[in-house]
Motif scaffolding. Structure first.
Motif, PDB file in Angstrom:
ATOM      1  N   UNK A  15       2.778   1.777  -3.274  1.00  0.00           N
ATOM      2  CA  UNK A  15       1.984   2.347  -4.356  1.00  0.00           C
ATOM      3  C   UNK A  15       1.778   3.854  -4.156  1.00  0.00           C
ATOM      4  N   UNK A  16       1.543   4.246  -2.905  1.00  0.00           N
ATOM      5  CA  UNK A  16       1.384   5.679  -2.618  1.00  0.00           C
ATOM      6  C   UNK A  16       2.693   6.407  -2.919  1.00  0.00           C
TER       7      UNK A  16
ATOM      8  N   UNK B 270       0.832  -1.203   0.000  1.00  0.00           N
ATOM      9  CA  UNK B 270       0.000   0.000   0.000  1.00  0.00           C
ATOM     10  C   UNK B 270       0.875   1.266   0.000  1.00  0.00           C
TER      11      UNK B 270
ATOM     12  N   UNK C 241     -12.757  11.709  -3.906  1.00  0.00           N
ATOM     13  CA  UNK C 241     -13.681  10.568  -3.865  1.00  0.00           C
ATOM     14  C   UNK C 241     -12.918   9.239  -3.872  1.00  0.00           C
ATOM     15  N   UNK C 242     -11.864   9.152  -4.695  1.00  0.00           N
ATOM     16  CA  UNK C 242     -11.121   7.889  -4.760  1.00  0.00           C
ATOM     17  C   UNK C 242     -10.469   7.584  -3.419  1.00  0.00           C
ATOM     18  N   UNK C 243      -9.771   8.587  -2.877  1.00  0.00           N
ATOM     19  CA  UNK C 243      -9.085   8.371  -1.597  1.00  0.00           C
ATOM     20  C   UNK C 243     -10.083   7.962  -0.514  1.00  0.00           C
ATOM     21  N   UNK C 244     -11.253   8.586  -0.533  1.00  0.00           N
ATOM     22  CA  UNK C 244     -12.255   8.295   0.494  1.00  0.00           C
ATOM     23  C   UNK C 244     -12.945   6.951   0.275  1.00  0.00           C
ATOM     24  N   UNK C 245     -12.868   6.419  -0.945  1.00  0.00           N
ATOM     25  CA  UNK C 245     -13.536   5.146  -1.203  1.00  0.00           C
ATOM     26  C   UNK C 245     -12.614   3.950  -0.946  1.00  0.00           C
ATOM     27  N   UNK C 246     -11.369   4.221  -0.578  1.00  0.00           N
ATOM     28  CA  UNK C 246     -10.441   3.124  -0.303  1.00  0.00           C
ATOM     29  C   UNK C 246     -10.668   2.604   1.126  1.00  0.00           C
ATOM     30  N   UNK C 247     -10.453   1.312   1.338  1.00  0.00           N
ATOM     31  CA  UNK C 247     -10.751   0.730   2.653  1.00  0.00           C
ATOM     32  C   UNK C 247      -9.653   1.008   3.678  1.00  0.00           C
ATOM     33  N   UNK C 248      -9.489   2.245   3.965  1.00  0.00           N
ATOM     34  CA  UNK C 248      -8.438   2.664   4.896  1.00  0.00           C
ATOM     35  C   UNK C 248      -8.944   3.939   5.568  1.00  0.00           C
ATOM     36  N   UNK C 249      -8.643   4.077   6.850  1.00  0.00           N
ATOM     37  CA  UNK C 249      -9.115   5.282   7.558  1.00  0.00           C
ATOM     38  C   UNK C 249      -8.489   6.508   6.913  1.00  0.00           C
TER      39      UNK C 249
ATOM     40  N   UNK D 222      -4.655   7.192   5.608  1.00  0.00           N
ATOM     41  CA  UNK D 222      -4.326   7.578   4.225  1.00  0.00           C
ATOM     42  C   UNK D 222      -3.471   8.852   4.223  1.00  0.00           C
TER      43      UNK D 222
ATOM     44  N   UNK E  84       0.361   9.427   2.928  1.00  0.00           N
ATOM     45  CA  UNK E  84       0.730  10.469   1.943  1.00  0.00           C
ATOM     46  C   UNK E  84       1.835  11.362   2.522  1.00  0.00           C
TER      47      UNK E  84
END
Lengths: 303, 216
Positions: free
Chosen positions: B4-5, B1, B82-90, B94, B98
């Motif tokens: 990738x970030x 994870x 929206x993408x960041x918020x839709x990932x299964x991570x608090x 996140x 970053x």
């Protein structure tokens, strides 16, 4: 059958113009739930609340057994989400985007992603920023399906797609649901599309849930009646009156929900007579539901 | 994870990173040349040149780390997060990832500065009384960049697209405070505040103190 999504008395407000009010919703496990409503009715906001992207002012949300927004991240691990607009990073290529997405979803199925990528004719080295609207829709659907989710949340997934791509996307969805027995929550204002694939329907308008019922009931339970000598009051009516209009002094036209043939007796008791019963197609039913809900809102506001 | 970030962080900021790295890599040589053009020989030229180049390095630490926060944030903001918020991570996790990815990318110009310093020192025959501090200079650059990165990051992720307005408001408040202190004859107070900020161990001392490659 357990419920995959359970929302109770949800409230949310954005400024003075728009609010979600007293919204309750239940999506049973294994259902393909069509979330209908005109543009601006609050469908996308409800979905964002459901996924924990917004915090409700009031009410409770439970998705796949997890309280949202507190444990939204746990629910999101089991949800495939396709928003109405491209949400992926436009500077990445298709391949980079797959790798990025996979890193967050432990159950991501590489083989399925590759199969869908080929099926949707997406090139690995294509920059996402240069994809057409149809290709973007296919990529988002591909990523969501390759997660092998228990719940798919699709916000206008086929809006703006040409009929060929729309069919490709929908058939991939139906194929997945048949194999995985997943639950699907699909928001759209395209009534006929929902009719083909959904078995439950929720109708939203002006931030409120207007109706929630099985598709079969939605399809067959809303009728247009021609009523002679119609009663002025609706005491103990066994159906819901959505609208009424006087055609002439003796004849009314009513649109009712929950109609059954034996309900003619109710009219008979007040000296009225149902002359004709007409079936409404799904789009007309949808329009009448909205019209009825808006009339009720206006009447409640006037009181 | 995190990998990738980090990869996306590198991809989005690679031009900024490369530009800063080249500039800071060349900075010690530039200081040498600058001092030399003033008629100073060898180590003295670098000491003299760094009095001009040092503030430039501090400026690049600030500007570079500012860009390294803003560019990735804009990528997320383009899709309204929206993408960041839709990932299964608090969200907090996140944002932390970053931040960490941004901090790791700061190592690239830091290493470039260290290598540039080593290269220049290797070409010099330092007198007994002088010592080169390439590691300390690079570390100082990293800390200055990290401080700016942290402050910009905090502001960007809390204030969002209103971050610019918040910065402007803070600057206006500072200016008004200074004018008020001057007008009421409390100049000593403003000087005391200034000293607290820029003198060791003040929060901005890493930027203000001398940036030297060679010292006694």
């Amino acid at each position: 059958m357990s419920d995959v999504i359970r929302i109770r008395d949800l409230a949310w407000r954005a400024g003075k113009e728009f609010a979600i009010r007293d919204l309750s919703m239940t999506v049973p496990s294994g259902a393909i739930y069509g979330f209908l409503g005109p543009n601006g009715s609050g469908k996308t906001t409800t979905i964002r609340l459901m996924l924990g992207m917004l915090t409700p002012a009031d009410g409770t949300i439970e998705v796949l057994g997890h309280a949202v927004p507190k444990f939204a991240h746990r629910a999101l691990a089991r949800i495939g989400y396709v928003p109405e607009r491209l949400h992926l990073y436009q500077s990445l290529t298709v391949d980079e985007s797959i790798r990025y997405h996979r890193a967050f979803f432990p159950g991501f199925d590489d083989a399925e992603a590759e199969r869908l990528r080929r099926h949707f004719s997406l090139r690995e080295d294509q920059p996402i920023g240069r994809l057409s609207k149809g290709e973007s829709g296919k990529l988002m659907m591909m990523l969501a399906l390759a997660q092998r989710p228990e719940l798919l949340v699709l916000d206008e997934p086929t809006d703006g797609l040409d009929p060929v791509i729309r069919r490709e996307v929908l058939s991939a969805l139906v194929e997945y649901v048949e194999v995985q027995k997943a639950t699907v929550f699909i928001s759209s204002h395209l009534v006929h599309e929902q009719e083909r694939i959904c078995d439950w329907v929720g109708v939203m308008d002006g931030g409120r849930m207007v109706a929630e019922l099985p598709m079969q009931e939605f399809r067959s339970g809303i009728k247009r009646l021609r009523v002679a000598n119609a009663p002025g009051t609706m005491d103990a009516a066994p159906f819901a009156l959505l609208s009424r209009e006087a055609l002439n002094p003796q004849l009314d036209e009513w649109v009712v929900r929950g109609w059954q043939p034996e309900m003619r007796e109710w009219f008979g008791r007040s000296g009225a007579e149902v002359r004709d019963v007409y079936d409404l197609d799904l789009e007309d039913s949808f329009v009448e539901l909205l019209r009825g809900a808006r009339a009720t809102t206006i009447a409640n506001g006037a009181n | 994870m995190f990998n990738q970030i980090l990869l996306t962080q590198f991809k989005w900021t690679r031009i900024t990173l490369a530009s800063i790295s080249v500039v800071v890599f060349l900075a010690p040589a530039a200081a040498w040349r600058l001092g030399g053009s003033l008629g100073q020989p060898g180590a003295s030229a670098i000491i003299s040149g760094f009095s001009g180049i040092g503030p430039v390095l501090a400026m690049f630490a600030i500007l570079g780390s500012f860009m390294l926060v803003v560019q990735p944030w804009q990528m997320d903001h383009a899709a309204r997060h929206v993408y960041a918020l839709s990932l299964p991570i608090k969200w907090s996790a996140y944002v932390s990832l970053r931040f960490a990815a941004g901090a790791v990318t700061l190592l690239v110009p830091t290493v470039a500065l260290w290598l540039g310093s080593l290269l220049v020192l290797s070409m010099l025959d330092l007198p007994e009384t002088l010592r080169g501090y390439p590691g300390a200079l690079a570390l100082r650059f990293f800390i200055a960049a990290l401080l700016t990165h942290a402050a910009t990051f905090l502001l960007q992720y809390i204030a969002g697209k209103k971050a610019g307005i918040v910065v402007l408001l803070v600057l206006v408040c500072v200016a008004l405070g200074m004018i008020l202190l001057e007008a009421t004859g409390n100049r000593a107070v403003s000087e005391q505040i200034g000293r607290f900020l820029v003198e060791w161990p003040g929060p901005l001392s890493v930027f203000a103190m001398d940036w030297k490659l060679i010292d006694v």
